[in-house]
Motif scaffolding. Structure first.
Motif, short mmCIF file in Angstrom:
data_model
loop_
_atom_site.label_atom_id
_atom_site.label_comp_id
_atom_site.label_asym_id
_atom_site.label_seq_id
_atom_site.Cartn_x
_atom_site.Cartn_y
_atom_site.Cartn_z
N UNK A 22 25.71 -36.67 -56.53
CA UNK A 22 26.49 -35.84 -57.47
C UNK A 22 27.98 -36.16 -57.34
N UNK A 23 28.61 -36.44 -58.46
CA UNK A 23 30.03 -36.83 -58.46
C UNK A 23 30.72 -36.18 -59.65
N UNK A 24 31.23 -34.97 -59.44
CA UNK A 24 31.82 -34.19 -60.53
C UNK A 24 33.21 -33.67 -60.15
N UNK A 25 33.94 -33.24 -61.16
CA UNK A 25 35.25 -32.62 -60.94
C UNK A 25 35.55 -31.69 -62.11
N UNK A 26 36.32 -30.65 -61.82
CA UNK A 26 36.75 -29.71 -62.86
C UNK A 26 38.23 -29.43 -62.70
N UNK A 27 38.85 -28.99 -63.79
CA UNK A 27 40.26 -28.60 -63.76
C UNK A 27 40.50 -27.58 -64.85
N UNK A 28 41.35 -26.60 -64.57
CA UNK A 28 41.75 -25.65 -65.60
C UNK A 28 43.20 -25.90 -65.99
N UNK A 29 43.50 -25.64 -67.24
CA UNK A 29 44.84 -25.89 -67.78
C UNK A 29 45.25 -24.72 -68.66
N UNK A 30 46.46 -24.25 -68.48
CA UNK A 30 47.00 -23.17 -69.31
C UNK A 30 48.37 -23.57 -69.82
N UNK A 31 48.61 -23.35 -71.11
CA UNK A 31 49.92 -23.63 -71.70
C UNK A 31 50.64 -22.32 -71.96
N UNK A 41 43.55 -27.58 -59.85
CA UNK A 41 42.56 -28.61 -59.55
C UNK A 41 42.27 -28.63 -58.06
N UNK A 42 41.00 -28.81 -57.71
CA UNK A 42 40.63 -28.90 -56.31
C UNK A 42 40.93 -30.24 -55.68
N UNK A 43 41.47 -31.17 -56.44
CA UNK A 43 41.77 -32.52 -55.95
C UNK A 43 42.81 -32.47 -54.83
N UNK A 79 41.41 -22.86 -57.02
CA UNK A 79 41.23 -24.10 -57.77
C UNK A 79 39.75 -24.46 -57.90
N UNK A 80 39.35 -24.98 -59.06
CA UNK A 80 37.96 -25.39 -59.24
C UNK A 80 37.64 -26.65 -58.45
N UNK A 81 36.39 -26.82 -58.15
CA UNK A 81 35.93 -27.94 -57.32
C UNK A 81 36.23 -29.28 -57.99
N UNK A 82 36.75 -30.24 -57.19
CA UNK A 82 37.02 -31.57 -57.72
C UNK A 82 36.44 -32.67 -56.83
N UNK A 83 35.65 -32.28 -55.86
CA UNK A 83 35.03 -33.29 -55.02
C UNK A 83 35.96 -33.84 -53.97
N UNK A 90 39.35 -40.10 -57.42
CA UNK A 90 40.05 -38.96 -58.01
C UNK A 90 40.75 -39.28 -59.33
N UNK A 91 41.40 -40.43 -59.44
CA UNK A 91 42.05 -40.76 -60.71
C UNK A 91 41.05 -40.78 -61.85
N UNK A 92 39.87 -41.32 -61.58
CA UNK A 92 38.85 -41.43 -62.62
C UNK A 92 38.19 -40.09 -62.91
#
Length: 328
Positions: A22-31, A41-43, A79-83, A90-92
């Motif tokens: 399993x190789x996933x990542x998530x991120x939230x963004x607010x303007x 981001x969990x990165x 922060x949401x999980x980013x592996x 991480x860049x990808x």
């Protein structure tokens, strides 16, 4: 006697966890109403510059400036999980998650700007905090559009998710998808070998690396240079010596690392062969720079004195012994 040689090292390097893991990542963004963006981001940035990459990807997608983006990372409370920060992923993986989150907000902004300018949403362009439509004199700032969108209840917060999990390899047929992508590199090293002492001096390294798309060229150049120096240490001096399980090189007095005086002239060549699945075509470049250095150096030693090295590190004592055996 001192003899010079040139050698090459070429690699193909897999990206991500691969092999069906399993190789996933998530991120939230607010303007916000002022057009600035906050990303969670969990990165974990452990020095490789992923936080800046995240900001650059979001800014590029939204047509704002990098200084308009705040990034909060690696806080398990918010922060949401980013592996994991490993496998040059991480860049990808996180980059794609951030781009997806930004694209959702951008679509909301596009609809709001089209209403304000009374144009087709497909004709809207975002660039350096300005929102405009080709052929129309009136333009808006990102902040103006953001305020309008929030006042009209349009989306201003998003979750981006990216799954880079591969199918893995069938153990019976050895067929399948091992990794989602690969990076390629070639390094050339010029060395000088002192045949009297066995000392190897690396004079110059030219390192060409395929990065897909250079999101942050200066950081990539630094990554390549750092990787070359790490590879040089691995090749010529870093050695863990054990005596019945007891380490004989426990400190930096015995376990030698390269210093500034050991660093050769390094020329970094960034090759951009865009990956259509990466964020703006980007791939990872974390580990590859230290992989091609060792074969380049040992091939250069062979070119200089005709000795094929099969054990690292190439310490002066080891090489002098091999030189003696060859008649030097």
């Amino acid at each position: 006697m001192k003899k010079r040689g040139i050698g090459y090292g070429c690699i193909i390097f897999p990206l991500g966890l691969g092999l069906g893991r399993t190789d996933t990542a998530a991120a939230t963004l607010e303007m916000g109403e002022d057009g600035t963006v906050t990303i969670l981001s969990g990165c974990a940035d452990i020095g490789q510059g992923s936080t800046e990459v995240i900001a650059l990807i979001a800014a590029e997608e939204l047509g704002i400036l990098p200084e308009d983006v705040r990034v909060f990372t690696a806080d398990t409370a918010i922060t949401p999980y980013a592996g994991v920060t490993s496998a040059s992923r991480q860049t990808y993986v996180t980059g794609n998650a951030v781009k997806e989150a930004a694209a959702q907000i951008k679509e909301s902004l596009r609809q709001g700007a089209a209403e304000l300018l009374n144009v087709n949403p497909d004709d809207i362009t975002f660039n350096k905090r300005i929102v405009y439509c080709e052929g129309k004199k009136t333009s808006l700032t990102i902040a103006e559009v953001a305020r309008y969108c929030r006042s009209k209840g349009k989306q201003f917060i998003s979750l981006g998710w990216f799954d880079a999990t591969t199918s893995g390899i069938d153990p019976d047929t050895s067929q399948g998808e091992a990794f989602y992508g690969y990076t390629f590199a070639t390094q050339a090293a010029e060395v000088e070998v002192d045949t009297d002492t066995g000392e190897v001096t690396v004079l110059r390294v030219v390192a060409a690396h395929d990065v897909g798309k250079a999101i942050n060229p200066l950081a990539i150049e630094g990554q390549i240079e750092g990787g070359v120096v790490m590879g040089l240490g691995y090749t010529l001096m870093e050695e863990v010596i054990l005596d019945h399980g007891k380490p004989l090189t426990p400190t930096l007095s015995e376990y030698l690392l390269p210093t500034a005086k050991d660093v050769p002239t390094i020329t970094s060549l960034i090759v951009e062969e865009e990956d259509p699945t990466g964020p703006f075509g980007a791939k990872g470049v974390a580990e590859p720079p230290n992989v091609a250095t060792a074969p380049a150096i040992i091939n250069a030693i062979y070119n200089a004195v005709g000795i094929r090295i099969t054990e690292l590190p190439v310490t002066p004592e080891k090489l002098r012994r091999l030189l003696k055996e060859k008649g030097y």
